[in-house]
Structures are given as structure tokens and as C-alpha cells.
Design a protein around this motif. Structure first.
Motif, short mmCIF file in Angstrom:
data_model
loop_
_atom_site.label_atom_id
_atom_site.label_comp_id
_atom_site.label_asym_id
_atom_site.label_seq_id
_atom_site.Cartn_x
_atom_site.Cartn_y
_atom_site.Cartn_z
N PRO A 89 3.99 -6.86 -3.80
CA PRO A 89 3.07 -7.94 -3.40
C PRO A 89 1.68 -7.42 -3.00
O PRO A 89 0.67 -8.06 -3.28
CB PRO A 89 3.77 -8.58 -2.20
CG PRO A 89 5.22 -8.28 -2.39
CD PRO A 89 5.26 -6.93 -3.05
N ASP A 90 1.61 -6.22 -2.39
CA ASP A 90 0.30 -5.70 -1.98
C ASP A 90 -0.56 -5.34 -3.20
O ASP A 90 -1.74 -5.66 -3.26
CB ASP A 90 0.46 -4.49 -1.06
CG ASP A 90 1.38 -3.41 -1.65
OD1 ASP A 90 2.18 -3.75 -2.57
OD2 ASP A 90 1.28 -2.26 -1.23
N ILE A 91 0.07 -4.74 -4.20
CA ILE A 91 -0.68 -4.39 -5.42
C ILE A 91 -1.07 -5.67 -6.16
O ILE A 91 -2.19 -5.84 -6.65
CB ILE A 91 0.14 -3.45 -6.32
CG1 ILE A 91 0.36 -2.09 -5.65
CG2 ILE A 91 -0.53 -3.28 -7.68
CD1 ILE A 91 1.31 -1.16 -6.38
N ALA A 92 -0.13 -6.62 -6.20
CA ALA A 92 -0.42 -7.91 -6.88
C ALA A 92 -1.61 -8.59 -6.22
O ALA A 92 -2.52 -9.08 -6.88
CB ALA A 92 0.81 -8.81 -6.83
N HIS A 93 -1.63 -8.60 -4.86
CA HIS A 93 -2.75 -9.24 -4.17
C HIS A 93 -4.06 -8.53 -4.51
O HIS A 93 -5.08 -9.15 -4.75
CB HIS A 93 -2.50 -9.20 -2.66
CG HIS A 93 -3.58 -9.87 -1.86
ND1 HIS A 93 -4.76 -9.24 -1.50
CD2 HIS A 93 -3.69 -11.15 -1.41
CE1 HIS A 93 -5.53 -10.08 -0.84
NE2 HIS A 93 -4.91 -11.24 -0.78
N ASP A 94 -4.02 -7.21 -4.54
CA ASP A 94 -5.24 -6.44 -4.81
C ASP A 94 -5.80 -6.81 -6.19
O ASP A 94 -6.98 -7.13 -6.35
CB ASP A 94 -4.91 -4.94 -4.76
CG ASP A 94 -6.11 -4.10 -4.34
OD1 ASP A 94 -6.04 -2.87 -4.48
OD2 ASP A 94 -7.12 -4.68 -3.90
N VAL A 95 -4.90 -6.80 -7.21
CA VAL A 95 -5.36 -7.11 -8.57
C VAL A 95 -5.73 -8.59 -8.70
O VAL A 95 -6.82 -8.95 -9.14
CB VAL A 95 -4.26 -6.75 -9.60
CG1 VAL A 95 -4.62 -7.26 -10.99
CG2 VAL A 95 -4.02 -5.24 -9.63
#
Ligand code: AKB
Length: 324
Positions: A89-95
């Protein structure tokens, strides 16, 4: 310094991007610039004027793009889809959020330097909904997403409206963009199999049954979502982006065509492949996500504001598109 007049597409190597490039290349006599994390080697690469391999999180790269190109329109397709996003979820939010903010800022700089609003297409999703009944959702109800992807898409919808109507409002700012968005349902393409999505069970079923005569479905037979054939999705993007500024009052629109359950879709296509078999191995997290999305959505607003209509119903999608 003369900048190249261009259309910029992020996530161009994906399912929607590759089909969109073909359509834009046939309709526009303008440079198509793509930004993707991977080189695009497929047959569409000859329709691309400049391929940029990089990341939408790279602000220096976007600054270079801003200096080199005079961008007429932006199609920001890069995203991490619903199932894959739940792994990080953290990488998804960043992208999905920070990467998109970088693109919104690029559009704003282009609007400022060209002294006009740059059109910005953003693919939202039925993932913005969180509903547990058979409600046919309109654009402004049940906006309770249970995935990071759905929350990301909903937030960017709101940011897009802010960058189009209110940006930097205390400083008497005049620079705004022209944000336009479609809440895509599941999409089915005859050419590619999606990955990382939760609506993938219908397109996966088609390609597996067609090529391997068996599909092990990750959701139950009663799972039902709204869908569009890929040609209709591409036409919806083009028609929305070509609509007059005064027509697209709502800026964010549902679009859909058909909504079979998993078993209904299998029963239809098994008439074409009678020797095929289907099994069900339920992924309970993906089932929970599908169950939170609407069985159907109301696309009346798109019909009223810019004359949207799908050309492929379910039977036409199978017989006149997937099988052709
Ligand atoms: C997904 O399943 O994540 C996407 C979507 C419906 O937005 N195909």
C-alpha cells in the motif's frame, strides 16, 4: 527555444495505453511522447515519436520533459492496480498519488507557459465505490473504497477538480488545468491479459478458455461487475477529451456496457469452446474487494453531458470483437 508540440502518455505500455496510442496515432498529426518504466518494444513503438523510459516519481525527469515539449494533452495512465496495490500500500500510494501529483504539476506548468488550460485525462475506477448491495451507483454515492487503489483514485479525482477550479486560490492564481476523468469498470481486451487487477477474472477467463480450455477462477460464480470492451473504453477517452469545455460540467463520469456474473460469462463462452472446463479457487481477499464494488453503475451523466454510448454489448463483445 521551440518546444516539440506533443501529446504525453504515461503508462503507455499498459493495456489501455497501447490501444490508445494506435487510435491517437491514426487521428492526430502530432508527436506522441510516452513515459513508462519499461521500454515499449511492441508494434506500437513505431507510432511513438519519443519513448522516455523512467519513473513518474522522478521530478527532474518531468522538469526535462516540461522544457523539451509543448504538451497539448496529457493521458496519465500509469498506476498500480487494486490487487497488486494491496501487497504494498505504501508503494501504491507513492505511485498512484505522488506520481500523479507530479503530473498535475507538469500540466499546470504547461498551462502557465502556454497561457491556456492543458487537458489532462485521468482513468479513475469503480474501485472508488464501497457498496454491499445491488445498488446501481451514480457518481456521487457510496464513495467508501476498501482498497488503497480505490482511495488513491478517489483522492486524485478530488485533486483534479481542485487543479481545475480552485488551485492556489488565495494568490489570485489564474493558472488552472482541464482535468477529465472516467471511472472505468472492468475492461476486456482481445489482445492483452491484464495483471494486478481484481476485475481480471473476466478477461483472464476469456484468454485462458480460448487458449487452454480451462480457467481456475479466483472469485465465486456469482461475482458480478460492470465491464466495457476495450474499443469502447478507448472511444470514451477520445470522445471525453474532444468534448467542449462547457459540456463536461461534471468532469468525472461513470461509463459501462455489460455486467455478467462469472458463471454467466463462462456459460456464454463455453458455447464457443464446448470442450472447456472452469473451476473456482476462491481468493478471499480478492472476493471481498469484488463484493465491495457495485454490480452495476449508472452512466446517465456521461450520456447527458457528452453523448456517451457503448457500441459493444456482451454478445457483440464476444462475437464481433474478442473472436475477430
Ligand atoms: C482493477 O481491477 O484494479 C482495475 C479496475 C476495475 O480499476 N481493472
Amino acid at each position: 527555444m521551440i518546444r516539440k508540440k506533443s501529446i504525453l502518455i504515461s503508462g503507455a505500455g499498459g493495456e489501455v495505453g497501447s490501444e490508445l496510442i494506435k487510435t491517437l496515432a491514426n487521428r492526430e498529426n502530432i508527436n506522441i511522447i510516452t513515459l513508462d518504466t519499461h521500454p515499449i518494444t511492441s508494434q506500437i513503438s513505431n507510432k511513438i515519436s519519443d519513448q522516455i523510459t523512467g519513473n513518474i516519481l522522478d521530478k527532474n525527469l518531468l522538469d526535462q520533459i516540461n522544457l523539451e515539449y509543448e504538451i497539448k494533452e496529457i493521458y496519465h495512465l500509469a498506476a498500480i492496480l487494486s490487487t497488486r496495490a494491496e501487497l504494498s500500500p505504501d508503494i501504491a500510494h507513492d505511485v498512484n498519488v505522488n506520481g500523479t501529483i507530479n503530473f498535475l504539476e507538469l500540466a499546470l506548468k504547461q498551462s502557465r507557459s502556454q497561457a491556456k488550460r492543458i487537458k489532462f485525462f485521468f482513468p479513475s475506477s469503480i474501485a472508488v465505490y464501497g457498496v454491499n448491495n445491488n445498488k446501481v451507483c451514480t457518481e456521487n454515492e457510496y464513495l467508501n473504497p476498501i482498497t488503497i487503489y480505490g482511495a488513491n483514485k478517489l483522492y486524485i479525482e478530488k485533486l483534479g477538480l481542485y487543479y481545475s477550479e480552485h488551485y492556489n486560490q488565495l494568490s489570485n492564481n489564474k493558472d488552472l488545468i482541464d482535468f477529465r476523468s472516467l471511472r472505468f469498470p472492468g475492461l476486456i481486451s482481445s489482445k492483452t491479459i491484464p495483471s494486478g487487477g481484481t476485475s481480471d477474472f473476466i478477461p483472464e477467463m476469456w484468454h485462458h478458455i480460448k487458449n487452454h480450455k480451462h480457467y481456475d477462477c479466483f472469485v465465486d460464480e456469482n461475482s458480478r461487475l460492470p465491464f466495457l470492451a476495450m474499443p469502447d473504453a478507448i472511444n470514451a477517452i477520445i470522445d471525453l477529451m474532444n468534448s467542449g469545455h462547457s459540456d463536461i460540467k461534471s468532469r468525472i463520469y461513470n461509463v459501462k456496457s455489460f455486467n455478467p456474473s462469472a458463471s454467466e460469462f463462462y456459460n456464454l463462452i463455453s458455447q464457443i469452446f464446448p470442450e472447456s472446463k472452469i473451476s473456482y479457487t476462491i481468493n478471499h481477499v480478492r472476493q471481498k474487494i469484488v463484493n465491495s464494488w457495485p454490480n452495476d453503475i449508472d452512466d446517465q451523466l456521461a450520456q447527458e453531458e457528452w453523448n456517451w454510448s457503448a457500441k459493444y454489448n456482451l454478445n457483440e463483445t464476444v462475437n464481433n470483437y474478442l473472436l475477430v
